[in-house]
Design an enzyme around this catalytic site. Structure first.
Site, PDB file in Angstrom:
ATOM      1  N   LYS A 216       0.829  -1.206   0.000  1.00 40.12           N
ATOM      2  CA  LYS A 216       0.000   0.000   0.000  1.00 40.12           C
ATOM      3  C   LYS A 216       0.872   1.268   0.000  1.00 40.12           C
ATOM      4  O   LYS A 216       0.642   2.212  -0.752  1.00 40.12           O
ATOM      5  CB  LYS A 216      -0.927  -0.024   1.221  1.00 40.12           C
ATOM      6  CG  LYS A 216      -1.616   1.268   1.544  1.00 40.12           C
ATOM      7  CD  LYS A 216      -2.687   1.615   0.528  1.00 40.12           C
ATOM      8  CE  LYS A 216      -3.124   3.051   0.658  1.00 40.12           C
ATOM      9  NZ  LYS A 216      -4.491   3.230   0.995  1.00 40.12           N
ATOM     10  N   CYS A 270      -3.570  10.706   1.505  1.00 43.83           N
ATOM     11  CA  CYS A 270      -2.908   9.425   1.222  1.00 43.83           C
ATOM     12  C   CYS A 270      -1.528   9.642   0.613  1.00 43.83           C
ATOM     13  O   CYS A 270      -0.521   9.293   1.213  1.00 43.83           O
ATOM     14  CB  CYS A 270      -3.754   8.608   0.257  1.00 43.83           C
ATOM     15  SG  CYS A 270      -5.460   8.498   0.765  1.00 43.83           S
TER      16      CYS A 270
HETATM   17  N1  SAJ Z   1      -1.807  14.826  -8.564  1.00 44.76           N
HETATM   18  C1  SAJ Z   1      -0.945  15.581  -9.337  1.00 44.76           C
HETATM   19  N2  SAJ Z   1      -0.611  15.115 -10.577  1.00 44.76           N
HETATM   20  C2  SAJ Z   1      -1.111  13.950 -11.064  1.00 44.76           C
HETATM   21  C3  SAJ Z   1      -1.973  13.179 -10.263  1.00 44.76           C
HETATM   22  C4  SAJ Z   1      -2.311  13.638  -8.999  1.00 44.76           C
HETATM   23  O1  SAJ Z   1      -0.482  16.653  -8.938  1.00 44.76           O
HETATM   24  O2  SAJ Z   1      -0.770  13.619 -12.198  1.00 44.76           O
HETATM   25  C5  SAJ Z   1      -2.175  15.302  -7.207  1.00 44.76           C
HETATM   26  C6  SAJ Z   1      -3.689  15.544  -7.057  1.00 44.76           C
HETATM   27  O3  SAJ Z   1      -4.051  16.783  -7.560  1.00 44.76           O
HETATM   28  C7  SAJ Z   1      -3.839  15.446  -5.551  1.00 44.76           C
HETATM   29  C8  SAJ Z   1      -2.817  14.363  -5.166  1.00 44.76           C
HETATM   30  O4  SAJ Z   1      -1.923  14.284  -6.263  1.00 44.76           O
HETATM   31  O5  SAJ Z   1      -3.484  16.657  -4.922  1.00 44.76           O
HETATM   32  C9  SAJ Z   1      -3.419  13.002  -4.887  1.00 44.76           C
HETATM   33  O6  SAJ Z   1      -4.438  12.669  -5.821  1.00 44.76           O
HETATM   34  P1  SAJ Z   1      -4.643  11.222  -6.462  1.00 44.76           P
HETATM   35  O7  SAJ Z   1      -5.831  11.242  -7.338  1.00 44.76           O
HETATM   36  O8  SAJ Z   1      -3.377  10.771  -7.102  1.00 44.76           O
HETATM   37  O9  SAJ Z   1      -4.853  10.266  -5.210  1.00 44.76           O
HETATM   38  P2  SAJ Z   1      -5.843  10.180  -3.930  1.00 44.76           P
HETATM   39  O10 SAJ Z   1      -5.096  10.732  -2.765  1.00 44.76           O
HETATM   40  O11 SAJ Z   1      -7.205  10.703  -4.203  1.00 44.76           O
HETATM   41  O12 SAJ Z   1      -5.990   8.558  -3.805  1.00 44.76           O
HETATM   42  C10 SAJ Z   1      -4.818   7.727  -3.731  1.00 44.76           C
HETATM   43  C11 SAJ Z   1      -5.002   6.558  -4.714  1.00 44.76           C
HETATM   44  N3  SAJ Z   1      -3.716   5.873  -4.874  1.00 44.76           N
HETATM   45  C12 SAJ Z   1      -3.176   5.649  -6.101  1.00 44.76           C
HETATM   46  O13 SAJ Z   1      -3.682   6.010  -7.125  1.00 44.76           O
HETATM   47  C13 SAJ Z   1      -1.871   4.890  -6.125  1.00 44.76           C
HETATM   48  C14 SAJ Z   1      -6.062   5.602  -4.200  1.00 44.76           C
HETATM   49  O14 SAJ Z   1      -6.148   4.435  -4.999  1.00 44.76           O
HETATM   50  C15 SAJ Z   1      -5.729   5.179  -2.734  1.00 44.76           C
HETATM   51  O15 SAJ Z   1      -6.737   4.336  -2.204  1.00 44.76           O
HETATM   52  C16 SAJ Z   1      -5.708   6.444  -1.912  1.00 44.76           C
HETATM   53  O16 SAJ Z   1      -4.642   7.274  -2.422  1.00 44.76           O
HETATM   54  C17 SAJ Z   1      -5.446   6.041  -0.454  1.00 44.76           C
HETATM   55  O17 SAJ Z   1      -6.426   5.932   0.311  1.00 44.76           O
HETATM   56  O18 SAJ Z   1      -4.304   5.739  -0.119  1.00 44.76           O
END
Ligand code: SAJ
Length: 419
Positions: A216, A270
């Site tokens: 994870k 996360c």
């Molecule tokens: N972000 C960027 N650039 C990108 C992608 C995301 O700057 O290309 C930023 C987003 O704007 C945000 C942050 O990253 O601020 C996190 O967003 P996210 O959509 O990547 O993730 P979370 O936090 O909503 O959910 C993640 C997910 N993990 C993965 O995709 C590996 C989800 O599957 C997990 O269950 C969750 O974390 C968790 O609970 O750990």
């Protein structure tokens, strides 16, 4: 032996949907939470969090009598612990996970545990937390046997099965995602698979508890490192006068390259948190993961500096105006697009920091955030901001912004909305 009663400890973003899914398969579920308000809301068939489809499911399972919430644990055949694992309060540059919620949950269920029960830790945890949980349970119940002492003969089965669902898609992903099943013994894993198979359609992949914990943390660290790479590229490209979004699009045409998108920083609960669980455990080895955290954490500061430069440029070309006359509009406050979640949001951090630093007006536009959610900055509508502001800071690529025409030229586009 099937599961007649399942108890879910912690009815938040993960615990409540999970409890509701078990209950939707007509199994008796007891949801436990320390928050009396949340318990009352759920027992009325309503929900205290925002997640599509969840309200209908909770309403149905509560009215049919399959889900009941309570503040005190009751006996059950399986216990799923889905409580928060925040950081300890300290000034250390490397935040350390605080396992006190897991400890309290373990101590709360210990008195009702009985021979044959399964206890699953779902909370995102540092490596070793499941073994620690089992140790707390064993300490409280010396009359029962646990896997750390009795291996596959243990009376209590223990496993770590991390949740991996994406906020906003929780119901679908709970059912469809593959599930990592990290039992402390093979028997623990088999029992955990039996439990999840009541509603999970994805594959249940077996490993041990430590590997499941690390899996994870690895998934979210992978994403954090990749975003840090994109953020670093965005700062390099800014210096070299190159459009970073065009650059990444070009590089991603290579069949083995997949760079994520830069932004104003990384938020949520996360991706910006979990890598620290690895760094704090192995600080001398987790160099890349640590640096990625630092790169992403300093991106909001970089954006604020870009705004300061934009103000100075604006005043140079408008010499009759003073800094007090300059209005800044921030577009987007949430931690990612098309949600209403402000937790750990870099957009929110930048906006409130600007409102403290800037002598003129700072206004914000966010279609998903209502006026009374924040009191530090005025939320206005898009047209008002368009007319009133001198400098635009685009912080979240909400779908509503993508169709709009931004008329100003002083725009800091941190998300490539204008691309
Ligand atoms: N972000 C960027 N650039 C990108 C992608 C995301 O700057 O290309 C930023 C987003 O704007 C945000 C942050 O990253 O601020 C996190 O967003 P996210 O959509 O990547 O993730 P979370 O936090 O909503 O959910 C993640 C997910 N993990 C993965 O995709 C590996 C989800 O599957 C997990 O269950 C969750 O974390 C968790 O609970 O750990």
């Amino acid at each position: 032996m099937s599961f007649k009663t399942i108890s879910v400890i912690g009815l938040g973003y993960i615990g409540l949907p999970t409890a509701a899914m078990f209950a939707s398969r007509k199994i008796k579920v007891i949801g436990v939470d320390v928050n009396q308000k949340a318990v009352d809301i759920i027992n009325r068939g309503e929900i205290h969090i925002v997640e599509p489809e969840l309200d209908m499911i909770v309403h149905a399972v509560v009215s049919e009598g399959y889900l009941k919430a309570s503040t005190t644990p009751e006996p059950a055949d399986a216990f799923l612990i889905a409580v928060p694992t925040p950081f300890k309060k300290s000034d250390s540059p490397i935040p350390e996970p605080d396992l006190s919620y897991i400890e309290s949950a373990s101590k709360a269920i210990a008195p009702v545990l009985k021979k044959g029960d399964l206890v699953i830790l779902e909370s995102t945890s540092p490596v070793g937390a499941t073994e620690q949980m089992s140790a707390w349970l064993a300490e409280a119940r010396p009359d029962l046997t646990f896997p750390q002492h009795n291996g596959k003969e243990s009376e209590i089965r223990i496993a770590h099965c991390p949740e991996r669902v994406l906020p906003g898609h929780v119901i679908r992903e709970l059912v469809e995602n593959d599930r990592v099943i990290g039992g402390m013994t093979e028997k623990c894993s088999s029992r955990a698979i039996e439990l999840y198979k009541t509603f999970v359609q994805g594959e249940c992949v077996v490993t041990n508890a430590r590997t499941a914990e690390m899996a994870k943390l690895t998934e979210n660290s992978f994403r954090d490192v990749n975003i840090a790479f994109a953020n670093e590229l965005s700062m390099i490209c800014d210096k070299l006068d190159i459009n970073v979004w065009e650059l990444i699009k070009l590089a991603n045409r290579h069949p083995r390259v997949n760079i994520l998108q830069p932004g104003p920083g990384v938020g949520g609960h996360c991706i910006a948190v979990d890598p620290w669980f690895i760094v704090s455990k192995t600080p001398n080895d987790a160099k890349l993961i640590h640096t990625a955290r630092q790169v992403n954490d300093m991106k909001p500061e970089w954006v604020i500096n870009k705004v300061k430069v934009a103000i100075a440029d604006f005043l140079l070309s408008n010499p009759t105006k003073s800094v007090k006359d300059v209005t800044i509009a921030c577009f987007g406050l949430t931690f990612k697009p098309d949600i209403d979640d402000l937790r750990g949001s870099p957009a929110m951090m930048i906006t409130s920091q600007l409102s403290k630093l800037h002598l003129g007006q700072v206004i914000a536009v966010d279609p998903n955030v209502d006026l009374n959610m924040i009191d530090t900055v005025a939320i206005v509508d898009f047209e008002y901001a368009q007319n009133e502001a001198d400098i635009f800071v685009l912080l979240v690529d909400h779908k509503e912004f993508k169709n709009k025409t931004f008329t100003k030229t002083n725009i800091i586009d941190t998300r490539g909305v204008l691309q």
